[in-house]
Design a protein around this motif. Structure first.
Motif, PDB file in Angstrom:
ATOM      1  N   PHE A 533       0.819  -1.209   0.000  1.00 13.88           N
ATOM      2  CA  PHE A 533       0.000   0.000   0.000  1.00 13.88           C
ATOM      3  C   PHE A 533       0.850   1.255   0.000  1.00 13.88           C
ATOM      4  O   PHE A 533       1.989   1.269   0.473  1.00 13.88           O
ATOM      5  N   THR A 534       0.234   2.307  -0.520  1.00 14.32           N
ATOM      6  CA  THR A 534       0.754   3.655  -0.308  1.00 14.32           C
ATOM      7  C   THR A 534      -0.174   4.268   0.735  1.00 14.32           C
ATOM      8  O   THR A 534      -1.391   4.311   0.519  1.00 14.32           O
ATOM      9  N   ILE A 535       0.385   4.684   1.872  1.00 15.41           N
ATOM     10  CA  ILE A 535      -0.446   5.348   2.886  1.00 15.41           C
ATOM     11  C   ILE A 535      -0.199   6.847   2.780  1.00 15.41           C
ATOM     12  O   ILE A 535       0.942   7.298   2.883  1.00 15.41           O
ATOM     13  N   CYS A 536      -1.254   7.613   2.585  1.00 17.27           N
ATOM     14  CA  CYS A 536      -1.133   9.065   2.486  1.00 17.27           C
ATOM     15  C   CYS A 536      -1.854   9.671   3.685  1.00 17.27           C
ATOM     16  O   CYS A 536      -2.948   9.222   4.035  1.00 17.27           O
ATOM     17  N   ARG A 537      -1.234  10.675   4.297  1.00 21.00           N
ATOM     18  CA  ARG A 537      -1.847  11.247   5.502  1.00 21.00           C
ATOM     19  C   ARG A 537      -2.070  12.747   5.319  1.00 21.00           C
ATOM     20  O   ARG A 537      -1.204  13.572   5.641  1.00 21.00           O
ATOM     21  N   SER A 608       5.550  13.550  -0.481  1.00 22.45           N
ATOM     22  CA  SER A 608       4.662  14.484   0.222  1.00 22.45           C
ATOM     23  C   SER A 608       3.242  14.288  -0.284  1.00 22.45           C
ATOM     24  O   SER A 608       3.031  13.810  -1.405  1.00 22.45           O
ATOM     25  N   PHE A 609       2.290  14.714   0.514  1.00 22.62           N
ATOM     26  CA  PHE A 609       0.872  14.552   0.134  1.00 22.62           C
ATOM     27  C   PHE A 609       0.100  15.697   0.774  1.00 22.62           C
ATOM     28  O   PHE A 609       0.241  15.954   1.965  1.00 22.62           O
ATOM     29  N   ARG A 610      -0.692  16.387  -0.017  1.00 19.13           N
ATOM     30  CA  ARG A 610      -1.351  17.567   0.528  1.00 19.13           C
ATOM     31  C   ARG A 610      -2.628  17.892  -0.233  1.00 19.13           C
ATOM     32  O   ARG A 610      -2.727  17.620  -1.418  1.00 19.13           O
ATOM     33  N   ARG A 611      -3.564  18.464   0.473  1.00 22.48           N
ATOM     34  CA  ARG A 611      -4.766  19.000  -0.156  1.00 22.48           C
ATOM     35  C   ARG A 611      -4.373  20.304  -0.867  1.00 22.48           C
ATOM     36  O   ARG A 611      -3.730  21.166  -0.272  1.00 22.48           O
ATOM     37  N   MET A 612      -4.654  20.404  -2.158  1.00 26.16           N
ATOM     38  CA  MET A 612      -4.313  21.618  -2.924  1.00 26.16           C
ATOM     39  C   MET A 612      -5.471  21.942  -3.850  1.00 26.16           C
ATOM     40  O   MET A 612      -6.210  21.045  -4.247  1.00 26.16           O
ATOM     41  N   ASP A 613      -5.587  23.202  -4.211  1.00 21.86           N
ATOM     42  CA  ASP A 613      -6.490  23.561  -5.306  1.00 21.86           C
ATOM     43  C   ASP A 613      -5.667  23.507  -6.593  1.00 21.86           C
ATOM     44  O   ASP A 613      -4.625  24.154  -6.686  1.00 21.86           O
ATOM     45  N   VAL A 614      -6.142  22.750  -7.564  1.00 19.63           N
ATOM     46  CA  VAL A 614      -5.489  22.722  -8.878  1.00 19.63           C
ATOM     47  C   VAL A 614      -6.421  23.519  -9.792  1.00 19.63           C
ATOM     48  O   VAL A 614      -7.494  23.035 -10.148  1.00 19.63           O
ATOM     49  N   GLY A 615      -6.052  24.758 -10.082  1.00 21.80           N
ATOM     50  CA  GLY A 615      -7.008  25.661 -10.717  1.00 21.80           C
ATOM     51  C   GLY A 615      -8.193  25.806  -9.770  1.00 21.80           C
ATOM     52  O   GLY A 615      -8.019  26.083  -8.577  1.00 21.80           O
ATOM     53  N   MET A 616      -9.388  25.533 -10.273  1.00 19.13           N
ATOM     54  CA  MET A 616     -10.572  25.648  -9.410  1.00 19.13           C
ATOM     55  C   MET A 616     -10.916  24.322  -8.734  1.00 19.13           C
ATOM     56  O   MET A 616     -11.945  24.192  -8.094  1.00 19.13           O
ATOM     57  N   VAL A 621      -2.875  16.043  -3.729  1.00 20.43           N
ATOM     58  CA  VAL A 621      -1.723  15.865  -4.610  1.00 20.43           C
ATOM     59  C   VAL A 621      -0.629  15.126  -3.834  1.00 20.43           C
ATOM     60  O   VAL A 621      -0.280  15.515  -2.716  1.00 20.43           O
ATOM     61  N   GLY A 622      -0.127  14.072  -4.431  1.00 22.28           N
ATOM     62  CA  GLY A 622       0.982  13.330  -3.822  1.00 22.28           C
ATOM     63  C   GLY A 622       2.185  13.385  -4.739  1.00 22.28           C
ATOM     64  O   GLY A 622       2.047  13.270  -5.962  1.00 22.28           O
ATOM     65  N   ARG A 623       3.354  13.562  -4.144  1.00 19.59           N
ATOM     66  CA  ARG A 623       4.565  13.515  -4.989  1.00 19.59           C
ATOM     67  C   ARG A 623       5.171  12.124  -4.832  1.00 19.59           C
ATOM     68  O   ARG A 623       5.929  11.840  -3.912  1.00 19.59           O
ATOM     69  N   VAL A 624       4.761  11.275  -5.718  1.00 23.44           N
ATOM     70  CA  VAL A 624       5.216   9.878  -5.694  1.00 23.44           C
ATOM     71  C   VAL A 624       5.584   9.484  -7.121  1.00 23.44           C
ATOM     72  O   VAL A 624       5.333  10.246  -8.055  1.00 23.44           O
ATOM     73  N   SER A 625       6.161   8.324  -7.267  1.00 28.22           N
ATOM     74  CA  SER A 625       6.600   7.952  -8.607  1.00 28.22           C
ATOM     75  C   SER A 625       6.619   6.447  -8.789  1.00 28.22           C
ATOM     76  O   SER A 625       7.257   5.734  -8.018  1.00 28.22           O
ATOM     77  N   PHE A 626       5.898   5.981  -9.782  1.00 25.31           N
ATOM     78  CA  PHE A 626       5.987   4.561 -10.138  1.00 25.31           C
ATOM     79  C   PHE A 626       6.691   4.413 -11.493  1.00 25.31           C
ATOM     80  O   PHE A 626       6.953   3.332 -11.956  1.00 25.31           O
ATOM     81  N   THR A 627       6.976   5.584 -12.089  1.00 23.56           N
ATOM     82  CA  THR A 627       7.675   5.570 -13.383  1.00 23.56           C
ATOM     83  C   THR A 627       9.183   5.686 -13.177  1.00 23.56           C
ATOM     84  O   THR A 627       9.953   5.442 -14.089  1.00 23.56           O
ATOM     85  N   GLY A 628       9.577   6.145 -11.969  1.00 22.36           N
ATOM     86  CA  GLY A 628      11.000   6.379 -11.717  1.00 22.36           C
ATOM     87  C   GLY A 628      11.398   7.793 -12.072  1.00 22.36           C
ATOM     88  O   GLY A 628      12.570   8.156 -11.981  1.00 22.36           O
ATOM     89  N   GLY A 631       7.299  12.956 -10.436  1.00 26.58           N
ATOM     90  CA  GLY A 631       5.902  12.763 -10.795  1.00 26.58           C
ATOM     91  C   GLY A 631       4.945  13.106  -9.672  1.00 26.58           C
ATOM     92  O   GLY A 631       5.327  13.180  -8.496  1.00 26.58           O
ATOM     93  N   TYR A 632       3.696  13.315 -10.054  1.00 24.03           N
ATOM     94  CA  TYR A 632       2.647  13.699  -9.100  1.00 24.03           C
ATOM     95  C   TYR A 632       1.392  12.880  -9.391  1.00 24.03           C
ATOM     96  O   TYR A 632       1.046  12.669 -10.552  1.00 24.03           O
ATOM     97  N   GLU A 633       0.723  12.480  -8.333  1.00 24.61           N
ATOM     98  CA  GLU A 633      -0.602  11.865  -8.481  1.00 24.61           C
ATOM     99  C   GLU A 633      -1.614  12.869  -7.973  1.00 24.61           C
ATOM    100  O   GLU A 633      -1.451  13.414  -6.869  1.00 24.61           O
ATOM    101  N   ILE A 634      -2.632  13.099  -8.767  1.00 26.67           N
ATOM    102  CA  ILE A 634      -3.636  14.109  -8.394  1.00 26.67           C
ATOM    103  C   ILE A 634      -4.978  13.395  -8.270  1.00 26.67           C
ATOM    104  O   ILE A 634      -5.463  12.789  -9.241  1.00 26.67           O
ATOM    105  N   TRP A 635      -5.559  13.432  -7.082  1.00 25.66           N
ATOM    106  CA  TRP A 635      -6.815  12.715  -6.820  1.00 25.66           C
ATOM    107  C   TRP A 635      -7.942  13.720  -6.634  1.00 25.66           C
ATOM    108  O   TRP A 635      -7.800  14.675  -5.870  1.00 25.66           O
ATOM    109  N   VAL A 636      -9.030  13.466  -7.328  1.00 26.53           N
ATOM    110  CA  VAL A 636     -10.190  14.365  -7.216  1.00 26.53           C
ATOM    111  C   VAL A 636     -11.453  13.514  -7.132  1.00 26.53           C
ATOM    112  O   VAL A 636     -11.448  12.346  -7.518  1.00 26.53           O
TER     113      VAL A 636
END
Ligand SMILES: Cc1cc2nc3c(=O)[nH]c(=O)nc-3n(C[C@H](O)[C@H](O)[C@H](O)COP(=O)(O)OP(=O)(O)OC[C@H]3O[C@@H](n4cnc5c(N)ncnc54)[C@H](O)[C@@H]3O)c2cc1C
Length: 806
Positions: A533-537, A608-616, A621-628, A631-636
């Motif tokens: 798992f990836t645990i984000c807090r 890192s993982f944080r609640r952010m506004d991306v535009g509106m 947003v998490g700064r993680v990488s599975f590509t190496g 990279g960023y994962e953005i969850w909405v």
């Protein structure tokens, strides 16, 4: 009938009888089997009794091997003949592609100790003189195929179980099941009730109905299946050294054959397969047969008569048409069911005489020891979730039945029940000519074609027309920035004052601090990997767990078993949150233009993982990488995904943002030697073996599996996951290829890909720990050829990890 038992097994087919026997063998004597009619009166009695070891999943193949090897022991214990005929088997290939399939099956069999042998057409002819050589290009011989007597096998299990202390009650139907508050069951029958600690649903043709008694809709469907027996064929003489004809599969004709009373038994998995009782199975169906429909199987028979002319000249002695059940992927459904205490299933077993023993063994261990004792992921009932509805099951089972003897190429996506689950950006991705794959009913992009006309993939064992397009996607990520839809992960939200403590008990790594991400294996008590798992807090009492969606029910079952206190709340949010990931050296600049937060490494470092506004758009947003890469994962939430997609696309234009799919992701994670669930991480490996030792925090206090993890750390484990670069030509590893060292098979491949950045064919696989340091002597058997393999001492791409941390 007794009024109480530790276990009630519902159903006296081959599977229920096997479960009963294995429970007594494991030491549970107070076990009762209840059968509606006579033993075998579901699908078992009219089975053709054929058995074989080859299976697409090596772990299921192992259980098939176990089943076949068990029959002699059963005969000895019970004194009941199983009618065992180990004739040997020949699988005939009519095309070069099928020959490649046989080569691969043989190679996979190597590390299972299977003695499969590739033979020429003329050698096959010697073993099976009825064949016309001109229709075939080669064959494979398996010495331990054959057939058994279904009645004999079932009674041998039943008698052995009775000798071990079990009780069997016949002509008694379980009509209802009522759960007591303490998790035990009242088994209501038409001849009185039994109070049981555990209930096993081995109801075969009626397993779906038994499931419904407890509110469970099992994804199984019965299909009609026909076989014929010819009249005696006077010229039928056994091949040299054999007492009868061998068991034969002709893939092109989609037929199987064996000798029966001097004639031939011919069965077929016809393309126009028909379900039987698709919504409810009649209780008055017993030792009945269904009306024949020879017309339906005529196309297969036509092929059979051409390939084996004598069959066309023989009269018909008997036709059998009977139903038996399948799960959507054709593998059994076994194990405990989430949400139901002490309720177990052993159903959907389509090859009871190859698999029944293995199913009984695994289930009995699970019940007695709390663990199946083997890697049974491929047949774990939890691989299906609520998404596998009745109609979905119907479509997929029909597809699977009709393709039973057809090749499933590794890059082949099957069309039934699609599209079913789509995310809001599905049409956007379609407009970009995405070629989609199906994952638990979800459509997800595999790769992107340059035009609609090119958005189809040729199916092949080798590199396909997608190869060059995947290369372009990888290059976009490595050189600038790419975007990937990541919605189809499993996601859980864990909240409350006790959330951190509960997660720390469940997971092997420490829980991250607020604003951070931690990668963590989840271990069972034996210290084996049962999740990663990836645990984000995002805040003190709120966590997101991101894992594999296909394992959602598997995880939930485990979470339930280790239930939290009332100060923790757990919610599945897999479909509430969807995501997009951007990766590549320009991903930060792209995202920085859309958020107020400072994304510099100083302010928003790797993990890192944080609640952010991306535009509106409110996002996590998490700064993680599975590509190496950076990279960023953005969850909405789902309602924002289209807006997010459009926003990123527009902002990405100056950077040449390119969409990429699952194929490119697989290439990049293999370049980084990153493992993934169900490939590198499975319940047969420990974290040290899988290279996850750095994610085990032995100093944080107690957690499930800690003692075993500590022991594994001290011993070093038996295996090691290693990376290879292979001298391949036009094909890359797919998984399960044997790894050779100095002329011996020493391990197996778990994943393979062409590394487009490093321009080498790559693979990950397990070898014995002592060999994990060997610098030479490795070969990997790829498409039937042993190819030189270099063991890599570091990931092929960016070994220091500087790019993703940059
Ligand atoms: C034509 C044909 C050919 C086949 N050929 C082969 C082959 O060559 N090789 C092979 O391996 N497999 C073959 N099979 C498949 C094989 O028959 C099945 O894999 C196997 O029989 C499944 O066994 P089971 O115990 O799960 O189910 P079943 O045999 O259906 O047994 C379930 C039992 O549960 C009982 N039951 C259900 N509900 C209740 C209840 N509420 N109360 C009490 N009792 C209940 C039923 O009466 C039944 O006896 C064939 C099947 C068919 C139809």
């Amino acid at each position: 009938m007794k009024s109480a038992a530790r276990v009630v097994v519902i159903g006296g087919g081959v599977v229920g009888a096997s479960v009963l026997f294995h429970l007594t063998k494991a030491g549970w004597k107070d076990v009762l089997l209840i059968e509606r009619d006579e033993l075998t009166s579901g699908s078992t009695w009219h089975a053709a009794g054929g058995m074989h070891t080859v299976n697409g999943d090596p772990n299921v193949a192992k259980l098939q091997q176990y089943t076949i090897n068990l029959y002699k022991e059963l005969e000895q214990i019970s004194g009941q003949s199983c009618g065992l005929h180990i004739t040997g088997g020949v699988m005939l290939a009519g095309t070069p592609e099928r020959m490649d399939w046989l080569r691969m099956a043989k190679a996979r069999g190597r590390y299972l100790g299977m003695e499969l042998e590739l033979i020429s057409v003329s050698e096959a002819k010697k073993l099976f003189p009825l064949m016309e050589e001109k229709h075939f290009v080669g064959a494979m011989y398996d010495p331990i195929e054959g057939h058994v007597d279904p009645y004999g096998v079932t009674h041998a299990y039943a008698k052995s179980a009775q000798i071990g202390g079990a009780e069997i009650v016949r002509h008694t139907r379980v009509v209802d099941l009522k759960a007591r508050l303490d998790g035990t069951w009242d088994v209501i029958t038409d001849h009185g009730n039994v109070h049981a600690e555990h209930v096993v649903n081995a109801g075969g043709l009626w397993a779906r109905e038994v499931g419904r008694m407890v509110g469970l809709e099992l994804p199984i469907l019965a299909m009609e299946h026909q076989y014929l027996i010819t009249e005696k064929i006077p010229t039928l003489t056994p091949p040299p050294g054999k007492k009868e004809q061998l068991h034969v599969i002709d893939f092109e004709g989609e037929i199987y054959m064996r000798e029966e009373r001097g004639g031939m038994l011919i069965g077929t998995y016809e393309r126009a397969g028909v379900p039987w009782s698709p919504t409810a199975t009649p209780w008055d169906f017993g030792q009945n047969l269904l009306p024949n429909d020879l017309e339906r199987i005529a196309p297969s028979l036509d092929v059979a008569f051409q390939h084996f002319p004598i069959l066309g000249e023989s009269g018909l002695a008997k036709v059998v048409n009977g139903p038996f059940t399948f799960a959507p992927d054709g593998n059994p459904l076994v194990g405990p069911v989430k949400g139901l205490k002490h309720f177990w299933v052993a159903c959907g077993v389509m090859a009871g005489f190859s698999q029944g023993g293995g199913v009984g063994l695994a289930l009995s261990r699970w019940m007695v020891d709390g663990d199946p004792g083997a890697d049974v992921w491929a047949m774990d009932v939890s691989r299906y979730g609520d998404w596998a509805t009745l109609a979905y099951t119907n479509a997929k089972v029909r597809e699977n039945y009709s393709r039973r003897f057809r090749i499933r190429f590794p890059n082949e996506e099957l069309p039934a029940a699609r599209p079913l689950r789509t995310t809001p950006i599905y049409d956007r991705l379609q407009a970009e000519h995405a070629v989609f794959g199906d994952y638990c009913g979800f459509e997800h992009p595999l790769w992107f074609a340059p035009s609609a006309a090119e958005a189809a993939e040729e199916v092949t064992w080798r590199r396909s027309n997608a190869h060059k397009h995947v290369a372009a996607e990888v290059q976009a990520v490595r050189d600038s920035v790419g975007m990937l839809e990541i919605s189809n992960y499993g996601k859980f939200e864990v909240t409350g004052p006790g959330a951190a403590g509960w997660l720390s008990h469940l997971m092997a790594n420490h829980v991250p601090s607020v604003g951070r991400v931690a990668l963590t294996p989840m271990l069972n008590e034996r210290g084996k990997l049962i999740g990663d798992f990836t645990i984000c807090r995002p805040s003190e009492q709120r966590f997101f767990l991101i894992g594999t969606y296909a394992a959602e029910s598997f995880y939930l079952r485990w979470f339930e078993r280790h239930a939290a206190q009332s100060d923790v709340s757990l919610r599945t949010v897999a479909t509430q949150y969807v995501g997009l990931s951007i990766a590549g050296p320009n991903s930060r600049a792209l995202l920085q233009g859309l958020v107020r937060d400072d994304l510099s490494t100083a302010k928003f470092p790797f993990m890192s993982f944080r609640r952010m506004d991306v535009g509106m758009i409110p996002a996590f947003v998490g700064r993680v990488s599975f590509t190496g890469d950076l990279g960023y994962e953005i969850w909405v939430t789902t309602d924002y995904q289209r807006a997010l997609f459009d926003l990123l696309k527009a902002a990405g234009q100056p950077y040449g943002l390119k969409s990429f799919g699952g194929r490119a992701l697989n290439c990049m994670r293999v370049e980084k030697s990153f493992g993934t669930w169900a490939r590198e991480y499975r319940p047969i490996y420990g974290p040290q073996e899988a290279g996850l030792g750095r994610f085990i925090d032995l100093n944080k206090g107690e957690f499930i599996g800690r003692k075993a993890a500590l022991a594994e750390k001290e011993s070093g484990g038996a295996l090691r996951l290693v990376s290879f670069a292979i001298d391949a030509s036009d094909a890359d590893c797919l998984g399960d290829e044997p790894i050779w060292h100095d002329g011996r098979v020493v391990g197996w491949v778990t994943s393979g890909a062409y590394g487009h950045t490093v321009q080498r064919s790559l693979a990950l696989g397990y070898v014995p720990v002592a060999l994990a340091v060997a610098t030479s002597g490795f070969e990997i058997e790829l498409m039937g050829e042993r190819r030189k393999a270099e063991r890599l001492t570091a990931p092929a791409f960016d070994p220091s990890g500087a790019r993703m941390r940059a």
